[in-house]
Design a protein around this motif. Structure first.
Motif, PDB file in Angstrom:
ATOM      1  N   ALA A 162     -24.629 -67.739 -55.344  1.00 14.64           N
ATOM      2  CA  ALA A 162     -25.978 -66.587 -54.300  1.00 14.64           C
ATOM      3  C   ALA A 162     -26.071 -66.957 -53.140  1.00 14.64           C
ATOM      4  CB  ALA A 162     -26.439 -66.042 -55.939  1.00 14.64           C
ATOM      5  N   VAL A 163     -26.709 -67.864 -53.061  1.00 18.02           N
ATOM      6  CA  VAL A 163     -27.226 -68.304 -52.150  1.00 18.02           C
ATOM      7  C   VAL A 163     -26.572 -68.520 -50.960  1.00 18.02           C
ATOM      8  CG1 VAL A 163     -28.131 -70.521 -50.337  1.00 18.02           C
ATOM      9  CG2 VAL A 163     -28.794 -69.853 -52.749  1.00 18.02           C
ATOM     10  N   PHE A 164     -24.861 -68.646 -50.488  1.00 19.97           N
ATOM     11  CA  PHE A 164     -23.859 -68.787 -49.985  1.00 19.97           C
ATOM     12  C   PHE A 164     -23.981 -67.097 -48.944  1.00 19.97           C
ATOM     13  CE2 PHE A 164     -23.764 -72.751 -49.289  1.00 19.97           C
ATOM     14  CZ  PHE A 164     -22.731 -73.273 -50.548  1.00 19.97           C
ATOM     15  N   VAL A 165     -23.733 -66.624 -49.850  1.00 22.49           N
ATOM     16  CA  VAL A 165     -23.692 -64.775 -49.370  1.00 22.49           C
ATOM     17  C   VAL A 165     -24.897 -64.335 -49.052  1.00 22.49           C
ATOM     18  CG1 VAL A 165     -23.043 -61.929 -50.456  1.00 22.49           C
ATOM     19  CG2 VAL A 165     -22.007 -64.672 -50.927  1.00 22.49           C
ATOM     20  N   VAL A 166     -26.224 -65.343 -49.622  1.00 21.71           N
ATOM     21  CA  VAL A 166     -27.793 -64.372 -48.426  1.00 21.71           C
ATOM     22  C   VAL A 166     -27.828 -64.137 -47.449  1.00 21.71           C
ATOM     23  CG1 VAL A 166     -29.768 -64.931 -48.431  1.00 21.71           C
ATOM     24  CG2 VAL A 166     -29.202 -65.087 -50.894  1.00 21.71           C
ATOM     25  N   PRO A 167     -26.681 -64.896 -46.608  1.00 25.81           N
ATOM     26  CA  PRO A 167     -27.059 -64.157 -45.013  1.00 25.81           C
ATOM     27  C   PRO A 167     -25.934 -62.867 -44.987  1.00 25.81           C
ATOM     28  CG  PRO A 167     -26.839 -66.753 -45.103  1.00 25.81           C
ATOM     29  CD  PRO A 167     -26.455 -66.167 -46.997  1.00 25.81           C
ATOM     30  N   PHE A 168     -25.283 -63.022 -45.510  1.00 21.81           N
ATOM     31  CA  PHE A 168     -24.301 -61.466 -45.392  1.00 21.81           C
ATOM     32  C   PHE A 168     -24.994 -60.073 -46.165  1.00 21.81           C
ATOM     33  CE2 PHE A 168     -20.795 -59.043 -45.389  1.00 21.81           C
ATOM     34  CZ  PHE A 168     -20.439 -57.489 -46.081  1.00 21.81           C
ATOM     35  N   VAL A 169     -25.868 -60.910 -46.790  1.00 20.62           N
ATOM     36  CA  VAL A 169     -26.902 -59.591 -47.347  1.00 20.62           C
ATOM     37  C   VAL A 169     -28.235 -58.960 -46.545  1.00 20.62           C
ATOM     38  CG1 VAL A 169     -28.066 -59.037 -49.111  1.00 20.62           C
ATOM     39  CG2 VAL A 169     -26.161 -60.067 -49.645  1.00 20.62           C
ATOM     40  N   VAL A 170     -28.471 -59.650 -46.011  1.00 17.53           N
ATOM     41  CA  VAL A 170     -29.814 -59.641 -44.934  1.00 17.53           C
ATOM     42  C   VAL A 170     -29.513 -58.874 -43.987  1.00 17.53           C
ATOM     43  CG1 VAL A 170     -31.314 -60.859 -43.141  1.00 17.53           C
ATOM     44  CG2 VAL A 170     -30.849 -61.654 -45.562  1.00 17.53           C
ATOM     45  N   TYR A 257     -19.142 -65.401 -47.709  1.00 15.73           N
ATOM     46  CA  TYR A 257     -18.703 -64.325 -47.660  1.00 15.73           C
ATOM     47  C   TYR A 257     -17.317 -65.082 -47.876  1.00 15.73           C
ATOM     48  CZ  TYR A 257     -16.695 -59.223 -47.128  1.00 15.73           C
ATOM     49  OH  TYR A 257     -16.157 -58.143 -47.307  1.00 15.73           O
TER      50      TYR A 257
ATOM     51  N   ALA C  23     -28.266 -72.147 -45.140  1.00 14.32           N
ATOM     52  CA  ALA C  23     -27.693 -70.651 -45.280  1.00 14.32           C
ATOM     53  C   ALA C  23     -29.230 -69.647 -45.002  1.00 14.32           C
ATOM     54  CB  ALA C  23     -26.914 -70.506 -46.280  1.00 14.32           C
ATOM     55  N   THR C 209     -25.467 -52.487 -49.101  1.00 12.92           N
ATOM     56  CA  THR C 209     -25.544 -53.026 -47.598  1.00 12.92           C
ATOM     57  C   THR C 209     -25.163 -52.720 -46.261  1.00 12.92           C
ATOM     58  OG1 THR C 209     -24.449 -55.248 -49.012  1.00 12.92           O
ATOM     59  CG2 THR C 209     -25.450 -55.795 -46.941  1.00 12.92           C
ATOM     60  N   ILE C 256     -35.690 -57.192 -45.430  1.00  7.12           N
ATOM     61  CA  ILE C 256     -34.546 -58.276 -45.895  1.00  7.12           C
ATOM     62  C   ILE C 256     -35.186 -57.622 -48.110  1.00  7.12           C
ATOM     63  CG2 ILE C 256     -34.384 -60.672 -46.201  1.00  7.12           C
ATOM     64  CD1 ILE C 256     -34.494 -60.339 -43.834  1.00  7.12           C
ATOM     65  N   ILE C 259     -34.115 -55.467 -50.546  1.00 11.53           N
ATOM     66  CA  ILE C 259     -31.726 -55.637 -50.455  1.00 11.53           C
ATOM     67  C   ILE C 259     -31.324 -56.913 -51.090  1.00 11.53           C
ATOM     68  CG2 ILE C 259     -31.153 -56.547 -47.946  1.00 11.53           C
ATOM     69  CD1 ILE C 259     -29.284 -54.128 -48.857  1.00 11.53           C
ATOM     70  N   LEU C 260     -32.456 -57.730 -50.788  1.00  4.56           N
ATOM     71  CA  LEU C 260     -32.309 -59.092 -51.158  1.00  4.56           C
ATOM     72  C   LEU C 260     -32.559 -58.938 -52.978  1.00  4.56           C
ATOM     73  CD1 LEU C 260     -31.912 -62.194 -50.347  1.00  4.56           C
ATOM     74  CD2 LEU C 260     -34.161 -62.858 -50.187  1.00  4.56           C
ATOM     75  N   PHE C 263     -29.744 -58.127 -55.061  1.00  8.07           N
ATOM     76  CA  PHE C 263     -28.395 -58.475 -54.909  1.00  8.07           C
ATOM     77  C   PHE C 263     -28.705 -60.091 -55.444  1.00  8.07           C
ATOM     78  CE2 PHE C 263     -25.590 -61.311 -53.720  1.00  8.07           C
ATOM     79  CZ  PHE C 263     -25.919 -62.449 -53.291  1.00  8.07           C
ATOM     80  N   GLN C 267     -26.301 -60.605 -58.250  1.00 10.18           N
ATOM     81  CA  GLN C 267     -26.195 -61.370 -58.018  1.00 10.18           C
ATOM     82  C   GLN C 267     -24.346 -61.883 -58.947  1.00 10.18           C
ATOM     83  OE1 GLN C 267     -26.145 -64.775 -58.946  1.00 10.18           O
ATOM     84  NE2 GLN C 267     -28.376 -65.598 -59.199  1.00 10.18           N
ATOM     85  N   THR C 271     -21.126 -61.169 -57.142  1.00 11.71           N
ATOM     86  CA  THR C 271     -20.216 -62.443 -56.976  1.00 11.71           C
ATOM     87  C   THR C 271     -18.784 -62.705 -57.894  1.00 11.71           C
ATOM     88  OG1 THR C 271     -21.778 -64.323 -58.245  1.00 11.71           O
ATOM     89  CG2 THR C 271     -21.891 -63.726 -55.957  1.00 11.71           C
TER      90      THR C 271
END
Lengths: 379, 437, 281
Positions: A162-170, A257, C23, C209, C256, C259-260, C263, C267, C271
């Motif tokens: 989940a953490v690694f996809v956060v930058p894509f979501v922001v 992503y 990240a 998104t 932000i 949506i965060l 997510f 998630q 995912t």
């Protein structure tokens, strides 16, 4: 009335199912292409214009010879690729000859276009290519690496995913604002402090128009205007430092992503294959090369295609992170064309540029399909 | 008998001549019925300025004698509005009043989207009287007249701002500098005094903005354009001197580049830099930032830029408001609103909230309290009244030239040779000019 | 567990932790700066999130209050939700139906039509902006909800994804349903959709998104605050906040957070679904 046959009924149902999506995509996605094609033939100023035929394209290429040279060059190269594929040696030699001819035609025409045609367009093409080369391979490599690390079950796996996809979501507007500060030219900025810790100088990052290679090893460009050297030596300069910062921003956004999509691909490889290989004494590197990568090739191919098309269309991050002080060193084709539309309002010319960009994207897609399908391994 | 006929004919002749020379517009405007006309106004103000503007619009709607209603909308920043306007012109969905910088107005005018306001200004009933005309700062009004379109007037100013030198008065006193620098050499020396690498302080925060470059060039008696709208002139002595001066100032370490948007204001408010050059419209923001600043409040004010000209020549900027072609009723209603906004009562109210300069001198009479409590504004206003003003070019495509100027300025600061850089810049500007005529 | 396994494990965690740090660092930076006072952003800084200077001396929650009250963010938030929801409903409907047709039905011109639709994926935004505006104007949708929803109620990308997935659904399921007298619509609703939780979540995630962050189009096509989305509100804040970095960061944080949150709640589903829809062609 005769009752419709089953096949006709099925076709009718199919058309009605497809209709809503088709209408929307046709009107909002495809009509613009036709519209742009039409106005590219006019000297269109916002609302109307005079018909000028191919003059906009001529202005872009600089001369008729350049335009023909480029088309011929591309055509010959395509022919060379076709001739070289799975044919006897004679064809392959012919293919080589075609490639040489095509390559030199292209090289000459582009150099001439840089002098007589729209040099800014060519410069933004360079920016686009560097952007693509800088983002797609690294995103693929890092994404795959992360995905390999995320294999199997272990504590915290879901959290990491989940953490690694956060930058894509922001939203880009928000994260770009942060990156602007991280990469600011102040000596106290994050990027500069990191560089200082490694003994480097204070850099201007997002506001540095100088090219990376000239900063690293004093690369220069030169040559008489219009000569082959004048244009092609600019490639030796590399991307500007500002563009490198934008590339780093894109890595941050997309690696997670890509990792997620690779993780799927990895998940669909049955573990027995690895087991068998291990029993045969294969080490981890061999397994990577002989098993993982080939079986992942459909995913890699899909992501590469998506990535390259995406970078040629890329707009948001490059628009938000740009600064006029860099003189367009971070403006790829889409941003450049946007400014022609809105800061010059030369719609006809901008439309012509858009058509060329579209042709480029279509050509790249076609080339990738032809080249990629040979290397993609389907089970 | 013949004499009678001749006299009769003569009278008819005279009558015809008189009638023919009456401005037809006066009769045309007179015939329009404005009751119930609604006009849409796109502006760029947000927050406090927007609130005040909406209140003024509401007042106009209830008090105007013609039954006009104005609907004001925030349409984004200047760039957003320019983009929207172009899309709107293409699609035929335009507002009736739109804020526009002169070069944007030129772009719209090339598509024949704007109304020439000159007939309205000169109209006997609805225009500006000769007496009132004297009250306007003529330099402001002449900015909106476009020679390249044959002298039409494509906008009317609601307010203006000028480029000024912000200085930290307390710090200057501590450095034994008794007055803001009048010459560039004084400016150089002052910056040197203020620079202290150990403390992290320096003299001037370099704004790479083209408007600032313009201000420097006109302070040296130069200009960006040839007269009569014939094109750009960017390879001039004034320009070369400006670039060379800043190149040296930067190289010697007495000036720093701005790190982020408004970075100069941030450093100024925190007592890190002695001088800024920026728009006078930023004064309230500077005031607020200084109050919250790291060093607490300090005395500061504004002055004209250092110069070689005998009298200060100031860069006036500020977008005007243009009237978009539509129906005669809407066009007249739009003009009447603009005229109302530029009356002293409204101007005084607007000045108090926006801190922009008024377009009429007599506004000062209604602003005595405000001037007393805002000494910086009073200083700047006094300078405005005393000085000469010049405006940036208004050609289509000027945005691109502005970008090119910023890029060239940056290159020069990084050490590029000034003559070669300016030659390239001038060529580029000429190309942009020709592509966009 | 062997020593080698242990080392591998530790290395894996270390690298993943580093990746997570990278990240999240910009977002942590965002949070820290949104709570600082304006001068602190210049005087109290550090690149190290573990150092006290990275964080404000005392958190200025008032920044968020200022931003929220400075504009109608509550309304904008609602608009973004409505726009996102309607667009998603539209995309799912049109894409599911069309993808089913392309995947499972036979009709003349199928391949050509699909390729044509895919071409729309290659068209850059600059090309579509003005012509789309002309269409919207002709339809009288300027400033209406329709302008920011309808053009996005179909997408070749979701079409592509769903078609991939539907293709590999066993044909027998549908044949049996047809024998039972089920219409194609019935098949879609009763068989295909329930089996497609994974790709549908993927499409939903990608679509939400992108509509949440869309800026250019609403700016051009919406003229009043009636349907103004959060992204435009944020852009307004950015152009109005000037030098006040904490306000800007607070505004960005407000954009932000929703949506965060969505997510993070979803998630696991997201995912797993992205990681589980088949990419085999």
């Amino acid at each position: 009335m005769k009752p419709l046959r089953a096949a006709q009924r099925e076709a009718l149902t199919a058309y009605s199912f497809v209709l809503p999506a088709f209408v929307i995509i046709l009107v909002f996605g495809l009509f613009p292409v036709g519209f742009s094609l039409v106005i590219s033939l006019f000297n269109w100023r916002i609302k109307s214009g005079t018909f000028i035929g191919l003059d906009n394209y001529l202005e872009l290429f600089g001369s008729l010879e350049n335009a023909f040279g480029i088309l011929a060059g591309v055509g010959l190269l395509a022919g060379a690729a076709w001739a070289g594929k799975g044919k006897p040696l004679a064809w392959k030699i012919a293919g080589l000859a075609l490639a040489l001819a095509g390559g030199s035609a292209l090289a000459e025409s582009l150099a001439s276009m840089a002098a007589a045609g729209d040099a800014d367009f060519l410069r933004s093409l360079q920016v686009t290519v560097w952007f693509s080369l800088g983002t797609v391979p690294i995103q693929l490599a890092l994404g795959l690496g992360l995905a390999l690390l995320l294999r199997g079950k272990f504590r915290g796996r879901q959290a990491f995913r989940a953490v690694f996809v956060v930058p894509f979501v922001v939203p880009a507007v928000a994260s770009a604002a942060v990156f602007e500060r991280l990469f600011s030219l102040r000596p106290e900025s994050f990027a500069n402090q990191v560089v200082h810790a490694w003994g480097g100088p204070t850099l201007a990052w997002l506001r540095e128009p100088k090219s990376l290679f000239s900063l690293l090893w004093n690369a220069t460009s030169g040559g008489a205007p219009g000569s082959l050297e004048a244009y092609w030596s600019t490639w030796a300069l590399g991307p500007s430092l500002a563009l490198v910062c934008v590339v780093i921003y894109n890595w941050w956004v997309y690696v997670g992503y890509y990792a997620l999509i690779f993780a799927n691909g990895l998940g669909s490889i049955p573990p027995q294959v690895y087991e068998a290989a291990r029993l045969d004494g294969a080490g981890p590197l061999t397994m990577l090369r002989r098993i993982t990568l080939p079986l992942l090739s459909p995913v890699t191919y899909f992501l590469t295609l998506l990535g390259v098309i995406g970078t040629f269309k890329a707009f948001n991050s490059l628009y938000v992170l740009r600064d006029p002080v860099t003189g367009g060193a971070t403006d790829p084709l889409s941003v450049f064309i946007f400014f022609v539309f809105f800061h010059q309002s030369r719609f006809g010319y901008a439309a012509a540029l858009s058509m060329v960009l579209l042709a480029l994207v279509l050509g790249l897609t076609w080339a990738q399909r032809k080249f990629g399908e040979r290397h993609v391994f389907y089970d | 008998m013949k004499t009678d006929i001749r006299r009769g004919l003569g009278a008819v002749f005279a009558l015809v001549l008189t009638l023919g020379s009456l401005p037809l517009e006066a009769q045309a405007f007179d015939k329009l019925n404005l009751k119930g006309t609604v006009v849409k106004y796109w502006y760029q103000h947000s927050q406090a300025r927007e609130t005040a503007l909406q209140a003024m619009i509401a007042r106009f709607n209830t008090t105007n004698e013609w039954g006009i209603t104005v609907k004001g909308e925030f349409a984004g920043g200047y760039n957003d509005i320019a983009n929207k306007m172009i899309a709107a012109i293409a699609g035929g969905a335009t507002p009736d009043l739109v804020v526009a910088y002169q070069n944007n107005a030129a772009t719209y005018a090339q598509s024949d989207a704007l109304v020439d306001l000159e007939p309205y200004v000169n109209d006997a009933k609805f225009g500006v009287s000769a007496q009132d005309r004297q009250d306007y700062f003529e330099g402001f009004l002449s900015q909106d007249v476009f020679p390249q379109f044959g002298g039409v007037r494509l906008g009317w100013p609601p307010n203006r701002a000028v480029e000024v030198l912000y200085y930290n008065a307390d710090w200057m006193k501590a450095l034994n500098i008794d007055a803001p620098p009048k010459t560039w050499q004084e400016f150089y020396d002052d910056c040197k005094l203020a620079t202290n690498a150990a403390k992290g302080t320096y003299g001037y925060a370099i704004s790479p903005d083209a408007s600032n470059v313009f201000a420097q060039v006109i302070a040296r008696g130069g200009d960006f354009q040839a007269p009569q709208g014939r094109g750009y002139t960017l390879n001039t002595k004034a320009m070369a001197d400006s670039f060379t001066f800043m190149q040296k100032l930067y190289k010697d370490g007495y000036a720093h580049k701005i790190a982020e948007q408004y970075g100069d204001q941030t450093d100024f408010a925190n007592g890190k830099v002695l001088f800024n050059m920026s728009s006078s419209s930023g004064m309230p923001f500077y005031g607020a930032a200084i109050k919250k600043g790291a060093k607490g409040a300090f005395q500061w004010s504004v002055a004209p830029l250092p110069r070689t000209t005998p009298q200060p020549v100031q860069n006036i900027y500020g977008a005007s408001v243009s009237v978009v072609k539509s129906t005669p009723e809407k066009q007249l209603a739009s003009w009447l609103f603009l005229k109302w906004m530029s009356e002293p009562a409204q101007q005084a109210e607007w000045v108090k909230v926006s801190n922009y300069f008024p377009v009429r001198r007599s506004t000062a009479a209604a602003l005595t309290d405000y001037l007393a409590s805002n000494p910086q504004f009073a200083d700047a206003f006094a300078q405005l009244k005393a000085g000469k003003q010049k405006a940036e070019p208004s050609f289509t495509g000027y945005e691109l030239v502005r970008d090119a100027i910023s890029a060239a300025y940056n290159q020069v600061l990084d050490g590029a040779p000034v003559p070669a850089t300016l030659a390239t810049l001038d060529d580029k500007a000429k190309k942009i000019f020709n592509q966009n005529r | 567990m062997t020593k080698a396994d242990r080392t591998k494990r530790i290395t894996r965690y270390a690298v993943l932790a580093l990746g997570a740090f990278v990240a999240l660092l910009p977002l942590v930076y965002l949070a820290a700066n949104s709570l600082k006072t304006a001068p602190e952003t210049v005087t109290r800084i550090s690149p190290n999130p573990f150092a006290p200077e990275f964080w404000p001396e005392s958190p200025q929650w008032s920044n968020f209050v200022s931003v929220w009250e400075g504009d109608q963010f509550g309304a904008y938030f609602l608009h973004s939700l409505i726009i996102g929801g309607l667009t998603l409903a539209g995309v799912l409907t049109t894409s599911v139906l069309a993808a089913y047709a392309f995947a499972k039905l036979r009709f003349p011109g199928k391949e050509g039509l699909f390729s044509l639709l895919l071409v729309s994926l290659m068209v850059p935004e600059t090309v579509t902006l003005i012509p789309d505006f002309l269409v919207v104007k002709a339809l009288g949708w300027v400033d209406q909800l329709a302008a920011v929803t309808v053009p996005f109620m179909a997408g070749a990308f979701s079409l592509f994804l769903l078609r991939q997935f539907f293709r590999q659904l066993p044909q027998d399921l549908m044949d049996m349903a047809q024998i039972d007298g089920c219409s194609h619509l019935g098949i879609v609703v009763r068989i295909v959709v329930p089996l497609s939780a994974a790709p549908l979540s993927t499409v939903a995630f990608l679509d939400l998104t992108s509509s949440w962050n869309a800026l250019q189009w609403p700016l051009v096509v919406l003229q009043s605050p009636d349907w103004r989305p959060l992204s435009v509100g944020l852009a307004r804040l950015v152009s109005g906040s000037g030098a006040d970095l904490p306000l800007r960061m607070a505004g960005a944080a407000i954009a932000i957070v929703p949506i965060l949150v969505v997510f993070l709640i979803a998630q696991k589903q997201i995912t797993e679904s992205i990681a589980s829809y088949g990419l085999k062609t």
